[in-house]
Design an enzyme around this catalytic site. Structure first.
Site, PDB file in Angstrom:
ATOM      1  N   ARG A 147       0.974  -1.224  -0.184  1.00  0.00           N
ATOM      2  CA  ARG A 147       0.040  -0.080  -0.034  1.00  0.00           C
ATOM      3  C   ARG A 147       0.921   1.396   0.027  1.00  0.00           C
ATOM      4  NH1 ARG A 147      -3.784   2.014   4.972  1.00  0.00           N
ATOM      5  NH2 ARG A 147      -2.254   3.451   5.371  1.00  0.00           N
ATOM      6  N   TYR A 159      -3.040  11.928   6.848  1.00  0.00           N
ATOM      7  CA  TYR A 159      -3.379  10.154   7.271  1.00  0.00           C
ATOM      8  C   TYR A 159      -2.577   9.344   6.632  1.00  0.00           C
ATOM      9  CZ  TYR A 159      -5.408   5.796   6.829  1.00  0.00           C
ATOM     10  OH  TYR A 159      -5.487   4.514   6.763  1.00  0.00           O
ATOM     11  N   ASP A 210      -5.496   3.607   0.006  1.00  0.00           N
ATOM     12  CA  ASP A 210      -6.580   3.955   0.998  1.00  0.00           C
ATOM     13  C   ASP A 210      -6.541   5.392   0.913  1.00  0.00           C
ATOM     14  OD1 ASP A 210      -8.043   3.728   2.969  1.00  0.00           O
ATOM     15  OD2 ASP A 210      -6.716   2.965   4.418  1.00  0.00           O
ATOM     16  N   HIS A 212      -9.289   6.642   2.535  1.00  0.00           N
ATOM     17  CA  HIS A 212      -9.847   6.579   3.900  1.00  0.00           C
ATOM     18  C   HIS A 212     -11.250   7.613   3.858  1.00  0.00           C
ATOM     19  CE1 HIS A 212      -9.373   6.776   8.161  1.00  0.00           C
ATOM     20  NE2 HIS A 212      -8.590   5.705   7.885  1.00  0.00           N
ATOM     21  N   GLU A 236      -9.152   1.734  -1.723  1.00  0.00           N
ATOM     22  CA  GLU A 236      -9.641   1.415  -0.453  1.00  0.00           C
ATOM     23  C   GLU A 236     -10.654   2.533  -0.031  1.00  0.00           C
ATOM     24  OE1 GLU A 236      -7.182  -0.089   2.395  1.00  0.00           O
ATOM     25  OE2 GLU A 236      -8.497   0.744   4.202  1.00  0.00           O
ATOM     26  N   GLU A 262     -13.543  -1.736   6.677  1.00  0.00           N
ATOM     27  CA  GLU A 262     -12.657  -1.998   7.855  1.00  0.00           C
ATOM     28  C   GLU A 262     -13.641  -1.361   9.002  1.00  0.00           C
ATOM     29  OE1 GLU A 262      -9.147   0.308   6.761  1.00  0.00           O
ATOM     30  OE2 GLU A 262      -9.993   1.909   8.276  1.00  0.00           O
ATOM     31  N   ARG A 283     -13.384  -5.764   3.728  1.00  0.00           N
ATOM     32  CA  ARG A 283     -12.246  -5.630   4.473  1.00  0.00           C
ATOM     33  C   ARG A 283     -12.740  -5.690   6.195  1.00  0.00           C
ATOM     34  NH1 ARG A 283      -7.725  -3.844   4.302  1.00  0.00           N
ATOM     35  NH2 ARG A 283      -7.919  -1.977   5.653  1.00  0.00           N
ATOM     36  N   GLU A 339      -4.209  -7.502   5.382  1.00  0.00           N
ATOM     37  CA  GLU A 339      -3.256  -6.359   5.642  1.00  0.00           C
ATOM     38  C   GLU A 339      -2.250  -6.761   6.776  1.00  0.00           C
ATOM     39  OE1 GLU A 339      -5.548  -2.738   7.103  1.00  0.00           O
ATOM     40  OE2 GLU A 339      -3.809  -1.588   7.117  1.00  0.00           O
ATOM     41  N   TRP A 403     -13.334  11.428   7.986  1.00  0.00           N
ATOM     42  CA  TRP A 403     -11.671  10.840   8.373  1.00  0.00           C
ATOM     43  C   TRP A 403     -11.517   9.400   8.293  1.00  0.00           C
ATOM     44  CZ3 TRP A 403      -8.783   7.341  11.214  1.00  0.00           C
ATOM     45  CH2 TRP A 403      -7.361   7.642  11.255  1.00  0.00           C
TER      46      TRP A 403
HETATM   47  O1  KDG Z   1      -8.210   2.648  13.748  1.00  0.00           O
HETATM   48  C1  KDG Z   1      -8.346   3.081  12.724  1.00  0.00           C
HETATM   49  C2  KDG Z   1      -7.046   2.594  11.887  1.00  0.00           C
HETATM   50  O2  KDG Z   1      -7.221   1.183  12.017  1.00  0.00           O
HETATM   51  C3  KDG Z   1      -7.373   2.743  10.386  1.00  0.00           C
HETATM   52  O3  KDG Z   1      -6.738   4.091  10.271  1.00  0.00           O
HETATM   53  C4  KDG Z   1      -6.331   1.969   9.591  1.00  0.00           C
HETATM   54  O4  KDG Z   1      -7.321   2.744   7.551  1.00  0.00           O
HETATM   55  C5  KDG Z   1      -6.597   2.027   8.160  1.00  0.00           C
HETATM   56  C6  KDG Z   1      -5.998   0.767   7.510  1.00  0.00           C
HETATM   57  O5  KDG Z   1      -6.287   0.650   6.228  1.00  0.00           O
HETATM   58  O6  KDG Z   1      -5.100   0.337   7.898  1.00  0.00           O
HETATM   59 MG    MG Z   2      -8.169   1.795   5.708  1.00  0.00          MG
END
Ligand code: KDG
Ligand code: MG
Length: 403
Positions: A147, A159, A210, A212, A236, A262, A283, A339, A403
């Site tokens: 990634r 981030y 990602d 996010h 992602e 996730e 995920r 991951e 976020w």
């Molecule tokens: O708690 C938040 C994290 O697990 C996150 O920021 C991690 O997005 C993330 C990832 O893909 O690992």
């Molecule tokens: Mg993520």
């Protein structure tokens, strides 16, 4: 057989973990992970006050019945707190069941489907050059999937990008720190990042990114399309998924594969995304989506639509989650990718485990159960410390952003 004792252990060997330990009158015990990053004590309290009293005296082998007892019996269903608590119970009970059988957990699920579990690592850098360097370092270490994230010109903190040489750690402050965001800058920068990364790393490595949850559906469609020349394994969390229909628009405009889930807690969070084939990878994790019992239901639904698993594996999931996940991944027919963010040596010593990482692959162990335990004495030396995930504000006017 009966459950005689159950207790919640909260510790912070570098970051907070919530662990449930269930003991039985047969002298066997099992452990489960209940860590919910930044909201740990909510799950600990839910378990302690509302779940544990209902477990004592029950037969630990009735995993399915206990799952439904906690899910349907609460009346208040779903959500990250409830589902992480149920997951911890479920994981500990599968651990016990496999120990009773004297088998590694994957054998009880249906046996081995693969020799090992392909993992992806995180390459991050303050700028494109640093990220390229990190990608090459991961390739050298044997990773087949990487990634890539980088700082964005004009944004101070982004981030997923490590600072001060520390491992990337999102829950970094005793009160939420604030980051600036600008989607236009990010949309201009990211194709340049992948042009450089793909050019440097060659064709044989899977690349991931990602987002996010930071784009609108049409922006996500634009990004996916602009990344097509670099053939990503997945993009992602392109947009928040509370409205599952949002993914139809992204899907109509790009062939870049999409991974999501996730932050999902149940099969209902991904039902439409899977049935409409708007995503390629799901995920959801053992810890945040109701344990092995529920994750298996999600994977089976996904298999009908050729959606593969791609479980979240950040370090806010404890080594117990990783152990259980690797048994799941070793069995699940529609496995995609796992991951992997390495825990620190201290974290790993608090959770003795038999899983291992070797040149881009993860392997579960062969000991009975899921192969992970907690060293309670060591854990007691590292008490809970409040830590929050950052928040994100738009750079031009300070309004709160996803976020
Ligand atoms: O708690 C938040 C994290 O697990 C996150 O920021 C991690 O997005 C993330 C990832 O893909 O690992
Ligand atoms: Mg993520």
């Amino acid at each position: 057989m009966k459950i005689t004792q159950a207790r919640v252990i909260v510790c912070c060997p570098g970051r907070n973990f919530v662990t449930l330990k269930i003991e039985t009158d047969a002298g066997l015990h099992g452990v489960g992970d209940a860590t919910l990053n930044g909201r740990e004590l909510a799950v600990a309290g839910y378990l302690q006050n509302h779940v544990l009293p209902c477990l004592i005296g029950r037969d630990p082998q009735q995993i399915e019945d206990i799952w439904h007892y906690l899910y349907k019996g609460a009346y208040w269903r779903r959500g990250p707190v409830t589902m992480s608590a149920i997951a911890a119970v479920d994981t500990a009970l599968w651990d016990i069941k496999a120990k009773i059988a004297g088998q590694p957990l994957y054998q009880l699920l249906g046996g081995r489907s693969r020799t090992g579990v392909m993992a992806y690592g995180h390459a991050t850098g303050r700028d494109i050059a640093e990220t390229v360097e990190e990608v090459l370092r991961h390739k050298e270490a044997g990773y087949r999937a990487i990634r890539a994230q980088s700082g964005v010109p004009g944004l101070e903190k982004v981030y997923g990008v490590s600072t001060q040489g520390r491992l990337y750690e999102p829950a970094d402050a005793a009160l939420p720190s604030e980051h600036d965001w600008d989607s236009s800058k990010y949309l201009r920068h990211t194709p340049r990042l992948f042009e450089a990364v793909r050019g440097a790393v060659g064709e044989d490595v899977h690349l991931l990114h990602d987002v996010h949850h930071r784009l609108t559906p049409v922006q996500a469609a634009q990004l996916g399309r602009s990344l097509e020349p670099y053939r990503l394994f997945w993009m992602e969390d392109p947009t928040p998924a509370e409205n599952q229909e949002a993914f139809a628009l992204i899907r109509q405009h790009t062939t870049t594969p999409i991974a999501v889930g996730e932050v999902f807690n149940s099969i209902w969070d991904c039902k439409t995304l899977i049935e409409k084939q708007w995503i390629d990878y799901i995920r959801t994790t053992v810890t945040h989506a109701g344990g092995i019992t529920h994750l298996r239901r999600i994977a089976d639904l996904a298999a009908l639509y050729q959606v593969k698993t791609g479980s979240h594996g950040a370090t806010d999931l404890s080594p117990i989650c990783m152990g259980a996940a690797l048994h799941f991944d070793t069995w699940v027919p529609n496995f995609g990718l796992q991951e992997y963010m390495p825990h620190s040596e201290l974290m790993l010593s608090v959770f003795p485990h038999d899983w291992r990482f070797e040149r881009g692959m993860l392997y579960c162990g062969e000991s009975p159960g899921h192969g992970v335990d907690i060293d309670e004495q060591l854990a007691a030396r590292y008490p809970y410390q409040r830590a929050y995930l950052p928040i994100n504000r738009l750079q031009h006017d300070g309004s709160l952003h996803d976020w």
